[in-house]
Design a protein around this motif. Sequence first.
Motif, PDB file in Angstrom:
ATOM      1  N   PRO A 182       0.815  -1.218   0.000  1.00 45.74           N
ATOM      2  CA  PRO A 182       0.000   0.000   0.000  1.00 45.74           C
ATOM      3  C   PRO A 182       0.850   1.268   0.000  1.00 45.74           C
ATOM      4  O   PRO A 182       0.500   2.250  -0.654  1.00 45.74           O
ATOM      5  CB  PRO A 182      -0.818  -0.124   1.285  1.00 45.74           C
ATOM      6  N   ASP A 183       1.959   1.244   0.742  1.00 49.20           N
ATOM      7  CA  ASP A 183       2.829   2.423   0.794  1.00 49.20           C
ATOM      8  C   ASP A 183       3.316   2.809  -0.590  1.00 49.20           C
ATOM      9  O   ASP A 183       3.342   3.994  -0.953  1.00 49.20           O
ATOM     10  CB  ASP A 183       4.052   2.143   1.688  1.00 49.20           C
ATOM     11  N   LYS A 184       3.727   1.803  -1.384  1.00 53.78           N
ATOM     12  CA  LYS A 184       4.260   2.086  -2.710  1.00 53.78           C
ATOM     13  C   LYS A 184       3.167   2.560  -3.657  1.00 53.78           C
ATOM     14  O   LYS A 184       3.390   3.446  -4.490  1.00 53.78           O
ATOM     15  CB  LYS A 184       4.965   0.846  -3.256  1.00 53.78           C
ATOM     16  N   ALA A 185       1.985   1.974  -3.557  1.00 53.49           N
ATOM     17  CA  ALA A 185       0.873   2.433  -4.393  1.00 53.49           C
ATOM     18  C   ALA A 185       0.531   3.884  -4.065  1.00 53.49           C
ATOM     19  O   ALA A 185       0.348   4.713  -4.969  1.00 53.49           O
ATOM     20  CB  ALA A 185      -0.340   1.528  -4.193  1.00 53.49           C
ATOM     21  N   MET A 186       0.458   4.202  -2.783  1.00 60.90           N
ATOM     22  CA  MET A 186       0.128   5.563  -2.372  1.00 60.90           C
ATOM     23  C   MET A 186       1.215   6.547  -2.793  1.00 60.90           C
ATOM     24  O   MET A 186       0.914   7.664  -3.252  1.00 60.90           O
ATOM     25  CB  MET A 186      -0.067   5.615  -0.850  1.00 60.90           C
ATOM     26  N   ALA A 187       2.470   6.150  -2.657  1.00 63.67           N
ATOM     27  CA  ALA A 187       3.567   7.033  -3.068  1.00 63.67           C
ATOM     28  C   ALA A 187       3.497   7.344  -4.555  1.00 63.67           C
ATOM     29  O   ALA A 187       3.741   8.477  -4.989  1.00 63.67           O
ATOM     30  CB  ALA A 187       4.911   6.390  -2.723  1.00 63.67           C
ATOM     31  N   GLY A 188       3.146   6.332  -5.363  1.00 62.08           N
ATOM     32  CA  GLY A 188       3.009   6.557  -6.793  1.00 62.08           C
ATOM     33  C   GLY A 188       1.881   7.522  -7.113  1.00 62.08           C
ATOM     34  O   GLY A 188       2.013   8.396  -7.985  1.00 62.08           O
ATOM     35  N   TRP A 189       0.755   7.383  -6.430  1.00 56.07           N
ATOM     36  CA  TRP A 189      -0.365   8.291  -6.663  1.00 56.07           C
ATOM     37  C   TRP A 189      -0.023   9.727  -6.255  1.00 56.07           C
ATOM     38  O   TRP A 189      -0.355  10.663  -6.968  1.00 56.07           O
ATOM     39  CB  TRP A 189      -1.587   7.806  -5.895  1.00 56.07           C
ATOM     40  N   LEU A 190       0.633   9.885  -5.139  1.00 52.06           N
ATOM     41  CA  LEU A 190       0.976  11.235  -4.686  1.00 52.06           C
ATOM     42  C   LEU A 190       1.999  11.899  -5.600  1.00 52.06           C
ATOM     43  O   LEU A 190       2.052  13.130  -5.694  1.00 52.06           O
ATOM     44  CB  LEU A 190       1.506  11.198  -3.247  1.00 52.06           C
ATOM     45  N   ALA A 191       2.808  11.100  -6.283  1.00 52.82           N
ATOM     46  CA  ALA A 191       3.808  11.656  -7.199  1.00 52.82           C
ATOM     47  C   ALA A 191       3.221  12.021  -8.554  1.00 52.82           C
ATOM     48  O   ALA A 191       3.886  12.687  -9.353  1.00 52.82           O
ATOM     49  CB  ALA A 191       4.950  10.667  -7.384  1.00 52.82           C
ATOM     50  N   SER A 192       2.000  11.594  -8.819  1.00 51.98           N
ATOM     51  CA  SER A 192       1.336  11.872 -10.094  1.00 51.98           C
ATOM     52  C   SER A 192       0.334  13.002  -9.893  1.00 51.98           C
ATOM     53  O   SER A 192      -0.593  12.879  -9.080  1.00 51.98           O
ATOM     54  CB  SER A 192       0.607  10.616 -10.593  1.00 51.98           C
ATOM     55  N   PRO A 193       0.474  14.133 -10.601  1.00 52.68           N
ATOM     56  CA  PRO A 193      -0.415  15.285 -10.360  1.00 52.68           C
ATOM     57  C   PRO A 193      -1.899  14.954 -10.420  1.00 52.68           C
ATOM     58  O   PRO A 193      -2.676  15.370  -9.555  1.00 52.68           O
ATOM     59  CB  PRO A 193      -0.009  16.266 -11.465  1.00 52.68           C
ATOM     60  N   GLY A 194      -2.336  14.193 -11.421  1.00 51.78           N
ATOM     61  CA  GLY A 194      -3.753  13.881 -11.542  1.00 51.78           C
ATOM     62  C   GLY A 194      -4.265  12.985 -10.431  1.00 51.78           C
ATOM     63  O   GLY A 194      -5.354  13.220  -9.873  1.00 51.78           O
ATOM     64  N   HIS A 195      -3.502  11.954 -10.098  1.00 48.92           N
ATOM     65  CA  HIS A 195      -3.909  11.055  -9.020  1.00 48.92           C
ATOM     66  C   HIS A 195      -3.874  11.777  -7.668  1.00 48.92           C
ATOM     67  O   HIS A 195      -4.748  11.576  -6.818  1.00 48.92           O
ATOM     68  CB  HIS A 195      -2.990   9.833  -8.976  1.00 48.92           C
ATOM     69  N   CYS A 196      -2.856  12.604  -7.494  1.00 46.36           N
ATOM     70  CA  CYS A 196      -2.741  13.387  -6.265  1.00 46.36           C
ATOM     71  C   CYS A 196      -3.947  14.308  -6.102  1.00 46.36           C
ATOM     72  O   CYS A 196      -4.491  14.469  -5.005  1.00 46.36           O
ATOM     73  CB  CYS A 196      -1.431  14.170  -6.301  1.00 46.36           C
ATOM     74  N   ALA A 197      -4.387  14.917  -7.218  1.00 49.31           N
ATOM     75  CA  ALA A 197      -5.540  15.819  -7.162  1.00 49.31           C
ATOM     76  C   ALA A 197      -6.795  15.072  -6.720  1.00 49.31           C
ATOM     77  O   ALA A 197      -7.620  15.607  -5.969  1.00 49.31           O
ATOM     78  CB  ALA A 197      -5.755  16.462  -8.534  1.00 49.31           C
ATOM     79  N   ASN A 198      -6.982  13.843  -7.167  1.00 52.63           N
ATOM     80  CA  ASN A 198      -8.112  13.046  -6.697  1.00 52.63           C
ATOM     81  C   ASN A 198      -8.020  12.810  -5.197  1.00 52.63           C
ATOM     82  O   ASN A 198      -9.013  12.907  -4.462  1.00 52.63           O
ATOM     83  CB  ASN A 198      -8.141  11.699  -7.417  1.00 52.63           C
ATOM     84  N   LEU A 199      -6.820  12.460  -4.734  1.00 51.38           N
ATOM     85  CA  LEU A 199      -6.627  12.187  -3.309  1.00 51.38           C
ATOM     86  C   LEU A 199      -6.932  13.408  -2.445  1.00 51.38           C
ATOM     87  O   LEU A 199      -7.447  13.284  -1.330  1.00 51.38           O
ATOM     88  CB  LEU A 199      -5.184  11.740  -3.057  1.00 51.38           C
ATOM     89  N   MET A 200      -6.623  14.600  -2.958  1.00 55.62           N
ATOM     90  CA  MET A 200      -6.754  15.826  -2.167  1.00 55.62           C
ATOM     91  C   MET A 200      -8.066  16.567  -2.425  1.00 55.62           C
ATOM     92  O   MET A 200      -8.343  17.571  -1.770  1.00 55.62           O
ATOM     93  CB  MET A 200      -5.582  16.755  -2.464  1.00 55.62           C
TER      94      MET A 200
END
Length: 286
Positions: A238-256
């Motif tokens: 899970p840590d690696k999946a989350m790190a990848g999402w946070l490093a991607s602008p579009g995925h990060c925007a969904n998270l935030m």
Amino acid sequence: MRQNVRRSRFASLCLIPLLPLLATQAHADDERQLAGAINNYRTHPQRCEGRGYPGLAPLALKPNLALPVGYDGGLRDGLKAAGYQAAVVQAIRVTGAPSAQAAFAQFQSEYCEDLLDNQYADIGISRAGNQWRMVLARPLLDTRLGNGRATANTLLAEVNAARARPRLCGNRPFAAARPLSWSAALGTAAQGHSRAMANGNYFAHRDPDGDTPADRAKSAGYRGRQIGENIAAGQGSPDKAMAGWLASPGHCANLMNPMFTQVGAAYAADTRSELGIYWTMMFGAP
């Protein structure tokens, strides 16, 4: 005399199938002996190529890593066919070693840095006469990866920890956002999509039938007015999946995104698939 001849022939015929078994057992013993010597070497502080190494965890001997000495196909493909999905892998071969002790001496002399590399967790050993093949690997799936419920709890905690602080998603600033609550319906949709990608060996938001994230959420019983989805593949935790999402602008925007108030997430794995493990996180607002 005829009885003696018949008995002699019968005894000889009975011995024929035993010889390969005895040879196989001897090779298995030698392979275990070599693995034991390598682990004894790894678990004590060593010096290699002028550099000091601390003691390391022993390697687990895995039969599905023991590719034949003469195997010349793709290493990852061969391991995948044997049921092992590798995050990192290396194969090393030595020749002219008549025993496990002699093989260890060669591996230690020529490949000490590989034997002492802490990125590897597993080992496979095969032998054909005086030739030895060693495969060092770490599995794609983190051995600490828990069951679906534990992983879902981890993902929920991590997405809320990320939302608790302001951050930049690419060049777009986001303020800290409220924590998300868990939605069983979104979790069901996420699990279904992860399993479909793993079993179907594809990676996409739209499935082969044309269904979108909104379609999957509706089918799972979610009646929210807004839906978002992040997917990832190949990350073993899970840590690696989350790190990848946070490093991607579009995925990060969904998270935030402060519009979202609920989340569901899941992973699925299939060692026969190209990427091995697939992650889905679905967001919604009721």
